[in-house]
Design an enzyme around this catalytic site. Structure first.
Site, short mmCIF file in Angstrom:
data_model
loop_
_atom_site.label_atom_id
_atom_site.label_comp_id
_atom_site.label_asym_id
_atom_site.label_seq_id
_atom_site.Cartn_x
_atom_site.Cartn_y
_atom_site.Cartn_z
N LYS A 252 47.39 29.25 38.15
CA LYS A 252 46.31 28.97 37.60
C LYS A 252 46.41 29.17 36.30
CE LYS A 252 44.84 29.09 41.85
NZ LYS A 252 44.38 30.48 42.56
N ASP B 259 42.93 41.66 40.13
CA ASP B 259 43.30 40.48 40.02
C ASP B 259 42.73 39.85 38.79
OD1 ASP B 259 43.43 37.69 40.48
OD2 ASP B 259 43.24 37.66 42.88
#
Ligand code: PLP
Length: 380
Positions: A195, A170
């Site tokens: 994000k 990730d």
């Protein structure tokens, strides 16, 4: 081509779209056939859409992969990737990870026969022991959220490969601008594009990028079969965000490092967890596998939860909110917000204690950010 050039151009050729310099939003569910038995390059938007394809090709170029996949959310990307593994599989998971990923393993995939085995991936012997007992994959987050611990990507990829396990990283916290896990031998990179990649706090989205074409085919099949893909409007917005990714990441990095250095000298601060500080136990690893430290980090305040709550009530420039990676600075309390779904005893052993605060440093002027925390710490 270099990263900044790819972030502006990869995935889109104006001559393929009536000369449109920006990728058009193909807001359509279905596509006309050219004739009987003659489908065009796209037939139905769950299976493929030109705006999504532009984003997916751009993401593949930025991570150095052969294929990218855009999903409705980061969690949709993770859930789709986990469907690669049959019931009965074990996935070795770094024991310090995003709260939503923990919940996905513990409350969803555990009921489908996929077991998460939590291991401190900083410890090579623990990883080796877990791999020896058999695992389908190793799930990595580095830096971790919110403790900013690092995992040695090359070492974990090598160990996993020897045991025939896939590796998944990730990469949300750094974006491909600062860290490209595929270059270290990782098999699958995932993102919450919500994000840094989108970067403007106006979309939720996810991504997966792979190098191996056979793996790409399996993920593409699952994306279509499960219908977890992103819509064209969101893909357009994420693509627009990507065009300034390099500039934003440089500034996030600069602001966060300056703020971390200032906090580490403040008498009310017990500890600053930032991989760019020489006090970070893995500072050398940070310098070897990351080309920057990103904009998110954590710190501990003297005075426990009461002091933390007074500080969080006093900020004016920082916004009290979950999430990270946007142009605006956010501040949050992991124990009661992002990591509230992790059981209290697990949180405590992980180190997510009530005195811990996480900040996502935005693109405001650093003097205003410091002045805001200075005033809030005085109130704490
Ligand atoms: C936010 C986040 C996710 C989940 O992404 P969503 O877009 O919110 O579904 C996964 N991993 C990390 C590290 C994140 O910060």
């Amino acid at each position: 081509m270099k990263f900044k050039t790819l972030s502006v151009h990869a995935g889109h050729r104006p001559q393929d779209h009536m000369g449109a310099v920006m990728p058009p939003i193909y807001q359509t569910s279905t596509f006309a056939f050219r004739g009987v038995n003659q489908p065009g390059p796209f037939d139905y938007s769950r299976s493929g859409n030109p705006t999504r394809k532009a984003l997916e090709d751009c993401l593949a170029a930025l991570e150095g992969g052969s294929a990218g996949f855009a999903f409705a959310t980061g969690m949709a990307a993770e859930a789709t990737v986990l469907m690669l593994f049959p019931a009965g599989s074990t996935v070795i998971v770094h024991n310090d990870l995003y709260g939503g990923t923990y919940r996905l393993f513990e409350s969803v995939f555990s009921t489908k026969g996929i077991r998460a085995r939590y291991v401190d991936l900083r410890d090579a012997r623990c990883l080796e022991a877990a791999l020896a007992e058999g695992a389908a994959a190793v799930w990595i987050e580095t830096p971790t959220n919110p403790l900013m611990n690092l995992v040695d990507l090359r070492a974990v990829a090598e160990a996993a490969r020897k045991h025939g396990a896939l590796t998944i990283c990730d990469n949300t916290f750094l974006s491909p601008y600062f860290q490209r896990p595929l270059e270290f031998g990782i098999d699958i990179v995932t993102h919450s594009t919500t994000k840094y990649i989108n970067g403007h706090s106006d979309v939720v989205g996810g991504a997966a990028i792979v190098g191996d074409p056979a793996l790409a085919e399996r993920i593409g099949f699952l994306q279509n079969a499960m219908g977890t893909c992103a819509g064209p409007q969101d893909c357009f917005l994420v693509l627009r965000g990507i065009k300034t990714l390099a500039l934003r990441m440089e500034e996030h990095h600069r602001n966060a490092l300056a703020l971390a250095q200032w906090l580490s000298r403040h008498p009310k601060i017990a500890q600053v967890l930032h991989p760019g500080l020489p006090s970070h136990p893995q500072h050398a690893l940070a310098q070897s596998q990351m080309s920057g430290y990103g904009g998110t980090f954590s710190f501990r305040v003297h005075g426990g939860q009461d002091a933390v709550f007074r500080l969080l009530s006093a900020v004016r420039v920082f916004t009290l909110a979950e999430s990270l990676g946007g142009v605006e600075s956010l501040i949050e309390h992991p124990a009661t917000m992002t990591h509230a779904s992790v059981p209290a005893d697990v949180r405590e052993t992980m180190g997510i204690t009530p005195d811990l605060i996480r900040v996502s440093t935005g693109l405001e002027d650093i003097e205003d950010l410091i002045a805001d925390l200075d005033a809030a710490l005085a109130a704490a």
